[in-house]
Design an enzyme around this catalytic site. Structure first.
Site, PDB file in Angstrom:
ATOM      1  N   SER A 103       0.810  -1.229   0.000  1.00 34.63           N
ATOM      2  CA  SER A 103       0.000   0.000   0.000  1.00 34.63           C
ATOM      3  C   SER A 103       0.846   1.284   0.000  1.00 34.63           C
ATOM      4  CB  SER A 103      -0.956   0.001   1.192  1.00 34.63           C
ATOM      5  OG  SER A 103      -1.910  -1.024   1.031  1.00 34.63           O
ATOM      6  N   THR A 134      -6.183  -3.278   7.416  1.00 37.58           N
ATOM      7  CA  THR A 134      -6.109  -4.643   6.902  1.00 37.58           C
ATOM      8  C   THR A 134      -6.285  -5.630   8.043  1.00 37.58           C
ATOM      9  OG1 THR A 134      -4.850  -6.120   5.458  1.00 37.58           O
ATOM     10  CG2 THR A 134      -3.576  -4.765   7.001  1.00 37.58           C
ATOM     11  N   LYS A 143     -10.392  -5.252  10.439  1.00 35.69           N
ATOM     12  CA  LYS A 143     -11.444  -4.625   9.634  1.00 35.69           C
ATOM     13  C   LYS A 143     -12.784  -4.534  10.379  1.00 35.69           C
ATOM     14  CE  LYS A 143      -9.532  -5.670   5.073  1.00 35.69           C
ATOM     15  NZ  LYS A 143      -9.795  -6.233   3.748  1.00 35.69           N
ATOM     16  N   ILE A 199      -8.134 -13.302  -6.513  1.00 28.58           N
ATOM     17  CA  ILE A 199      -7.704 -12.066  -5.841  1.00 28.58           C
ATOM     18  C   ILE A 199      -6.377 -12.224  -5.097  1.00 28.58           C
ATOM     19  CG2 ILE A 199     -10.101 -11.280  -5.636  1.00 28.58           C
ATOM     20  CD1 ILE A 199      -9.820 -11.712  -2.561  1.00 28.58           C
TER      21      ILE A 199
END
Length: 296
Positions: free
Chosen positions: A21, A65, A69, A233
């Site tokens: 990120s 993350t 969450k 994913i």
């Protein structure tokens, strides 16, 4: 260069040694000229610490993350519809209070529609197979539901979505949270193989195939043909065994890192109120791919 005006953002989670990120956000700050920096807030005790230290530091927003969450969602006084339905959030904005948003599902939908918009066309009589029933599956299914409804007009949804998962109670919970729509159902490994030709899109949401994770795949190895598109994913490794199986049968592949990319872009837009330009996306994608190749 940073100054007293530089806005601070970051990622909150544990562990975070693998996170990409900061590459996404700091590159976007650079390309856009926005005076911001994106840091890593790695700690396994965020539930005990709370958000106050970050707010006192002047942090404007964080990506969240695993495993925080659900906790992040519970800390907010303003929540988006997706977060409310899912009971989890991957983005917190510290403005007037704490605002919780979830961009996971929208990142997935954007990845799919960029690859082939027909795959989420509600008027086409084809099926989508979603493998898994965890948090990622929940977010993706919610976003798919929103996309199908938005693009429907006055017609009935022709497209069907089936969930193939081991956790029956989690699957039931997802279906109930989406108010039991008639286009959403459950399937088994045997049924999905028999109906393989009815599917055009397979979305894999479980950690099976991820670096460091074992486990048996949910899908039979003979499932894929060249008429299928697989969106796995998992992005580390770049090609999972499932992706390799699908490629052998000439199926189309949507890279897993696209979800990471597009959910991050949406977070950046929420953080800064800027619209990300196409040329910035291409630049970030090439840097992201380079980092993943270096790590694989």
């Amino acid at each position: 260069m940073y100054s007293k005006h530089t806005e601070i953002f970051g990622i909150l989670g544990y562990p975070l040694g693998h996170t990409l990120s900061p590459w996404i956000h700091n590159t976007l700050f650079q390309l856009s000229g926005y005076d911001g920096v994106y840091l890593v807030f790695e700690n396994q005790n965020w539930k005990e610490i709370g958000l106050r230290p970050l707010i006192d530091l002047g942090v404007k927003g964080v990506s969240v993350t695993i495993p925080f969450k659900e906790w992040a969602y519970s800390q907010a006084n303003i929540v988006c519809t997706t977060s409310k339905t899912m009971g989890s959030s991957n983005t917190l904005l510290f403005r007037e209070g704490v605002q919780a948003v979830n961009t996971d599902g929208s990142g997935a939908v954007r990845s799919i529609t960029k690859a082939n918009s027909k795959l989420l066309d509600p008027g086409i009589e084809k099926q989508i197979l979603v493998l898994g029933s965890g948090g990622s599956a929940k977010g993706i299914l919610f976003a798919i539901a929103e996309s199908l409804k938005q693009n429907l007009g006055n017609e009935k949804i022709q497209r069907k979505v089936k969930i193939l998962a081991r956790n029956e109670s989690a699957t039931k919970e997802i279906i109930q949270s989406l108010e039991n729509p008639d286009w959403l159902g459950v399937t088994t490994q045997e049924e999905s193989l028999k109906e393989a030709e009815n599917y055009d899109l397979v979305i894999h949401t479980t950690p099976v195939g991820m670096k460091g994770f074992g486990g048996e795949p949910l899908l039979h190895k003979n499932f894929f043909t060249k008429k299928h598109t697989l969106f796995d994913i998992v992005y580390n490794p770049l090609e999972t065994d499932l992706v390799k199986q699908a490629k052998k049968k000439k199926a189309e592949i949507i890279p897993g890192y696209h979800m990471l990319l597009y959910q991050g872009i949406r977070q950046f837009e929420l953080f800064t109120n800027l619209e990300v330009k196409t040329k910035w996306i291409k630049k970030v994608e090439s840097l992201l791919l380079k980092q993943l190749k270096n790590r694989s």
